[in-house]
Design an enzyme around this catalytic site. Structure first.
Site, mmCIF file in Angstrom:
data_model
loop_
_atom_site.group_PDB
_atom_site.id
_atom_site.type_symbol
_atom_site.label_atom_id
_atom_site.label_comp_id
_atom_site.label_asym_id
_atom_site.label_seq_id
_atom_site.Cartn_x
_atom_site.Cartn_y
_atom_site.Cartn_z
ATOM 1 N N ASN B 386 0.824 -1.202 0.000
ATOM 2 C CA ASN B 386 0.000 0.000 0.000
ATOM 3 C C ASN B 386 0.863 1.258 0.000
ATOM 4 O O ASN B 386 0.855 2.016 -0.960
ATOM 5 C CB ASN B 386 -0.950 -0.020 1.202
ATOM 6 N N ASP B 387 1.629 1.448 1.057
ATOM 7 C CA ASP B 387 2.374 2.693 1.190
ATOM 8 C C ASP B 387 3.371 2.917 0.045
ATOM 9 O O ASP B 387 3.567 4.046 -0.389
ATOM 10 C CB ASP B 387 3.134 2.714 2.527
ATOM 11 N N VAL B 388 3.973 1.828 -0.461
ATOM 12 C CA VAL B 388 5.022 1.993 -1.472
ATOM 13 C C VAL B 388 4.452 2.354 -2.845
ATOM 14 O O VAL B 388 5.209 2.632 -3.771
ATOM 15 C CB VAL B 388 5.908 0.731 -1.604
ATOM 16 N N VAL B 389 3.107 2.341 -2.990
ATOM 17 C CA VAL B 389 2.503 2.774 -4.253
ATOM 18 C C VAL B 389 1.571 3.953 -4.019
ATOM 19 O O VAL B 389 0.773 4.300 -4.875
ATOM 20 C CB VAL B 389 1.713 1.632 -4.940
ATOM 21 N N ALA B 427 1.806 2.863 7.344
ATOM 22 C CA ALA B 427 2.033 4.259 7.700
ATOM 23 C C ALA B 427 0.738 4.921 8.171
ATOM 24 O O ALA B 427 0.748 6.045 8.648
ATOM 25 C CB ALA B 427 2.609 5.032 6.513
#
Lengths: 102, 460
Positions: B386-389, B427
């Site tokens: 999730n956070d990395v995209v 996050a």
């Protein structure tokens, strides 16, 4: 050189060596590297053995033995877990070589 | 006095530790490097038995055996997904051991502290304080990663004041240990260190915890170095300094990979700098689909990129994913895995996890090499990431992940998310991409969903 200066010299040189030897590490290896470095500081076990073997106070002996157990967990567990991680990097190497040939 | 032969053995061990670190930094030499380090550590620990007249040898050997068994069992049992918290745990006990060693040494110094010198006493105080910080700080990072407690930043009013006071008290107690050596100030110093460690890590958000582990690892290294000075032992000094220096450098590298500064990670929440989302499920409309729809999207795509995240590993779905990719490859698609530098829980963690599932190394493409490809990609399949995209890293200056380099998944023609729920990522912030009209969501356990998609693709 006075003795503290000798120690300071070793310390400063070790700082530079510590940074230099890992300066070019790829992010793929960050996790095993952290884990391996973590195992290396487990060598505090050596210090724990020395102070425990020199004390004649019961409380200090018990504290020292606890320190030995903790340090041994750090050192032995650290190296074993790092090796487990790195095994997986090694296992895939044959496919790398096939790519080289093909 | 340490005999010359033992000093030379120690020198050899110190050199071996340098070679071990150097080995660990290269993919081909890493395993050998680790073994060299292990060998040197064993030799170093065995040495004092041969030149010192140690008391309590049976007890010492028993304690070493107990610790070794715990270490080996823990290291063998741990799942690869739980690797970061295992490293945190090992690091913490190492820091605790260093603090205890310094306490015992301080007790032994007591009667003849006059001869010891203030610098040695200061190093002892440093070891006690920082070793304790490392111990309790690592315990909190373990609890956060193991989800024994919330992974979100824990901040309470007055935390900066408490933290400041604890810092001042630490310095004051350190000075007292130097001027009036003895455990009567040493023990309060250790307890204070434990408090500081907790206060240091509580405000750190879950996604940043791995960087804190690396930092605490460097702390432990420095305490071991200081302990080496106190005991007059060169191996401890060199090994500890090596780990302290390389660990600090590695921390900076990791922070850079996430686009964060270390001071922002540690004190961002204290300053109120990192605003966090609600951390709750949103009720905005999204487009969800069944496995058959996803199978059609994937089955007729020419270019597919997989973005694996920690959720994939938690669901133990790596093997099913690999099977799906194999089927897509035989249908003629081009498929790669896009690996974000901090995919998983730590840099390089995802590479370890996929290697475990025997995904060929050449299918793993690093972020910088694949980011240009997304605009030519038909379908991006995001599994448990999730956070990395999250485009908020580029578009929302207030977001805690703002500035973190991300995979430019939003440039692809279609994006499919496999998710358990609408809960935000580690996050704790919402991902706008989920609400994009080009995005399709397939809810459910990643392994389950992948198995259904796999059988649907086979049936096309």
């Amino acid at each position: 050189m006075s003795e503290p200066v000798v120690w300071l010299t070793i310390f400063v040189l070790s700082v530079f060596v510590g940074v230099e030897v890992i300066a070019k590490v790829s992010s793929t290896l960050h996790t095993p590297l952290m884990s391996g470095a973590n195992a290396i500081h487990g060598v505090i076990l050596l210090g724990a053995v020395i102070v425990t073997g020199a004390t004649d106070n019961t409380v200090a002996l018990v504290v020292g033995l606890v320190a030995i157990v903790l340090a041994a967990v750090n050192m032995v567990g650290g190296f074993v877990v790092t090796d487990r991680m790195l095994q997986m990097f090694v296992r895939r190497r044959p496919s790398d070589r096939q790519d080289g040939r093909g | 006095m340490i005999p010359t032969w033992a000093q030379l053995v120690y020198l050899g061990c110190a050199v071996a530790f340098i070679l071990a670190l150097k080995g660990l930094a290269g993919p081909r030499t890493a395993r050998a490097g680790n073994l060299i380090g292990a060998g040197a550590a064993v030799v170093a620990v065995a040495t004092p038995f041969f030149y010192l007249d140690l008391d309590h040898v049976p007890l010492i050997l028993a304690a070493v055996a107990i610790g070794s068994v715990i270490g080996v069992v823990g290291a063998r049992r741990v799942q690869m997904t739980q690797m970061p918290q295992m490293v945190a745990l090992f690091n913490g006990v190492g820091g605790g051991a260093a603090a205890l060693v310094a306490l015992v040494e301080l007790y032994e110094m007591g009667p003849h502290a006059e001869e010891v010198g203030w610098f040695t006493l200061a190093a002892t105080a440093f070891t006690i304080l920082v070793g304790s910080v490392s111990f309790s700080g690592s315990a909190v990072t373990f609890a956060k990663l193991q989800e024994l407690m919330t992974s979100r930043p824990v901040v309470f009013p007055g935390l900066p004041v408490v933290f400041g006071l604890a810092g001042i008290a630490g310095i004051a107690l350190g000075v007292l240990v130097v001027t009036d050596p003895g455990v009567s100030f040493g023990i309060p110093l250790a307890l204070l260190g434990l408090l500081v460690g907790v206060l240091l890590v509580l405000p750190v958000g879950g996604a940043d915890v791995p960087i804190v582990i690396s930092l605490l690892n460097a702390f432990t290294g420095l305490t071991v170095a200081a302990g080496g000075y106190v005991l007059g032992n060169v191996v401890l000094l060199v090994a500890g300094t090596l780990v302290g220096a390389s660990g600090t450098f590695l921390t900076l590298l990791m922070a850079r990979a996430m686009g964060r500064s270390v001071s922002n990670i540690l004190f961002g929440a204290l300053r109120g700098g990192s605003t966090l989302g609600a951390g709750e499920a949103s009720d905005r409309p999204v487009r969800s689909a069944g496995p058959e729809d996803v199978a059609i999207l994937l089955g007729y795509a020419e270019r597919v990129i997989i973005v694996p995240g920690y959720g994939l590993a938690v669901a133990q779905a790596q093997h099913t994913l690999r099977e799906l990719v194999d089927v897509l490859l035989t249908r003629g698609a081009r498929v790669d895995y896009a690996i974000h530098p901090v995919a998983g829980r730590m840099p390089g963690h995802m590479n370890v996890l996929l290697a475990e599932a025997q995904v060929p190394y050449d299918q793993l493409v690093e972020m910088d090499d694949i980011n240009g490809e997304f605009k030519h990609t038909d379908v991006v399949l995001v599994v448990g990431a999730n956070d990395v995209v999250n485009p908020a890293a580029k578009t929302t200056p207030g977001a805690p992940i703002y500035g973190m380099p991300i995979l430019d998944v939003d440039e692809a023609r279609q994006v499919v998310f496999l998710k358990r729920s609408m809960r935000p990522g580690f996050a704790g912030i919402e991902n706008e991409l989920l609400f994009d009209p080009r995005t399709t969501l397939l809810f459910g356990d990643a392994k389950d969903s992948l198995a259904k998609v796999l059988s649907a693709v086979k049936g096309l």
